[in-house]
Design an enzyme around this catalytic site. Sequence first.
Site, mmCIF file in Angstrom:
data_model
loop_
_atom_site.group_PDB
_atom_site.id
_atom_site.type_symbol
_atom_site.label_atom_id
_atom_site.label_comp_id
_atom_site.label_asym_id
_atom_site.label_seq_id
_atom_site.Cartn_x
_atom_site.Cartn_y
_atom_site.Cartn_z
ATOM 1 N N GLY A 1 8.379 -0.438 -0.914
ATOM 2 C CA GLY A 1 9.449 -1.381 -0.512
ATOM 3 C C GLY A 1 10.168 -2.476 -1.493
ATOM 4 O O GLY A 1 11.024 -2.767 -1.206
ATOM 5 N N GLY A 2 9.443 -2.486 -2.588
ATOM 6 C CA GLY A 2 10.164 -3.001 -3.576
ATOM 7 C C GLY A 2 9.332 -2.961 -4.988
ATOM 8 O O GLY A 2 8.860 -3.824 -5.586
ATOM 9 N N GLY A 3 9.308 -1.605 -5.261
ATOM 10 C CA GLY A 3 8.415 -1.070 -6.417
ATOM 11 C C GLY A 3 6.973 -1.041 -6.048
ATOM 12 O O GLY A 3 5.986 -0.637 -7.040
ATOM 13 N N SER A 4 6.257 -1.003 -4.885
ATOM 14 C CA SER A 4 5.029 -0.791 -4.574
ATOM 15 C C SER A 4 4.331 0.303 -4.874
ATOM 16 O O SER A 4 3.104 0.440 -4.674
ATOM 17 C CB SER A 4 4.760 -1.229 -3.117
ATOM 18 O OG SER A 4 5.288 -2.449 -2.530
ATOM 19 N N LYS B 1 -2.560 5.377 1.891
ATOM 20 C CA LYS B 1 -2.441 3.720 1.776
ATOM 21 C C LYS B 1 -2.593 3.336 3.428
ATOM 22 O O LYS B 1 -2.048 3.777 4.062
ATOM 23 C CB LYS B 1 -0.903 3.346 1.428
ATOM 24 C CG LYS B 1 -0.952 1.985 1.254
ATOM 25 C CD LYS B 1 0.549 1.683 0.727
ATOM 26 C CE LYS B 1 0.868 -0.168 0.615
ATOM 27 N NZ LYS B 1 2.133 -0.465 0.008
ATOM 28 N N SER C 1 2.287 -3.204 -3.958
ATOM 29 C CA SER C 1 1.414 -3.211 -2.841
ATOM 30 C C SER C 1 0.287 -2.062 -2.740
ATOM 31 O O SER C 1 -0.679 -2.016 -2.081
ATOM 32 C CB SER C 1 1.799 -3.668 -1.771
ATOM 33 O OG SER C 1 2.703 -2.909 -1.280
#
Length: 611
Positions: free
Chosen positions: A309-312, A212, A288
């Site tokens: 960081g939040g389900g990315s 990524k 993301s």
Amino acid sequence: MGLLRDDGVVYKPVEQMDLGPGSKDFYLKAIAKAPRMAGFLLQIFVWLLESRIIGTLLLYLVKKNNQIYKLITNATLEESPMFVPLHPFIDLKEQEVKHIDSDASPPERVQQAMECLPVTLEKSLDDLKRSFFRRWTIADYSRAYSSGEITPRRVAELFIDAVRDSSSLPLPMSFFINYDAEDILRQATESTLRYERGKPISALDGVPIAIKDEIDCSPYPTTGGTKWLHKVRPCIGDACCVMRLRSCGAIIVGKTNMHELGVGASGINPHYGTVRNPCDPNKIPGGSSSGSAAVVSAGLCPVALGVDGGGSVRIPASLCGVVGLKPTFGCIPHSGVLPLNFTVGMVGILAGTLEDAFIVYAAISGQLPSNEPTVLPHKVYFPLLNLRNPISNIKLAKYEEWFNYCSNEISICCTNALNLLCEHYKWKTVEVTIPEVEAMILAHYVTCGSECSTSLSSHLEKLDFAQLGWDARVALRICGAFHSKEYIKAQKMRNRQMQIHSNIFAKADVIVAPTTGVTAYSIHDDALKTGEVDCINGAPLIRYQIAGNFLGLPAVTVPVGYDKAGLPIGLQFIGKPWSEPTLMHIAFAMQGLCISDYRKPKVFYNLLDKN
């Protein structure tokens, strides 16, 4: 805004909370009131939001309508703040594990992981052909190289051709922000020579792995999905996790596309093109870590790295029909990763199978650089996945109202998968209540928004905002609107939720829930150049993600079925701190019951095709 002050919630002590199924703590459902915005409408909103007077009013309304004032800002919590979700290592006495030397090198850890996997009797690629769809695995690549059926150099050539083809489709897939054909071929040639000498470094030698574009990886700049960040923060070398993959012989094939700065869950990027879902190119891949999920789904790589960081990692894994693993906070080195969300973000793994996620987890986890916060395990354990009889007496916590707060198709699919798992292995579900889930989500927003804004503040002061996507401008404006009082309250909520989840884990081994509340939704043309703000679809994507990030818990998503449109559905297991072996045992068992029903994506490349 004193005259408009909202009264805050007074949270009762954790020890007084009933976590059983009959609890009076009802589930507060989030209500997305904002309309979807893209194109010119989004541009107008941004102009208003960035204006001094109207912008201040709009920010107040955004926070008020999302109950931030009520549940966070003006709330009363007795807990002290917990700024970093570090968990002291506790030997959980997990079933069917193998003790690993904590000082083992990445290649040695990969070898240990391979020895934990089921023995495959097939010797050639032809022997591995099945009546059902099957992605090539790390073991398949390793066997094919060792037998001489194909070489890493030839796979690299096929990979480069496939990436070029994917970019020239009627709907370009936009998998990568950067890839260097010459560098890929150089790595592949070196790997081919090692196999010819009979001295591959590990099972990962010659295996293509994508990274990524939030993780440093030479010779590429780290853009974070922007057009400017790499100019003010140059990449000076590989991130620790990338160095470990290279030390195992993996071929690093490039930097995958992502949602700009990781501030959205759709994967729409107006700068580098919108990543499209290989299962249906008209749909979003999720974000993301959009490109990382898509390249695995499309067969270009058996594994890719993302940042969660939040389900990315888990969101795009679920929407693209692959496995997504987010380990315990502090388990994988974060050095060389953009410091956008330094207490909630973690390097994660996207893979075609649980086994491949495990192998890469083995390679990149372990001793951390001394400047990183962690509570290192005194002992390292790997799951023994090569046993005929899986682990027993597993209890899976299920919060019924939360579990079913998703589309009807997802609820039915995930319920059936969970029932099948429990019936097949004689495991049990335990009905629980997880209080204040929505308050935890808001506290996570405050935390990651504040951290992102702080991390970028020195750059944003000098930046021409025209270089940002319009949706990213909305996100950054909101991120910058949180103040110190709200950040402290959010950390109090973190401490509170860590206690609540610890009490739930006293009743069960894992928490189970759907991975997302909706399947992949359509990409609209008006969003391609501006991005979009879509709270109605965005909220269900992150609904089940936050405990893994905000509380630093390990979590894994596994594909368990499809909706009526043929779009993948994932089931997620959230574990106790440092319980990766048990999580992988459970995910492996779930995968084994579903894998024969997996479907080939509409966009798929077979890199081990000898023809």
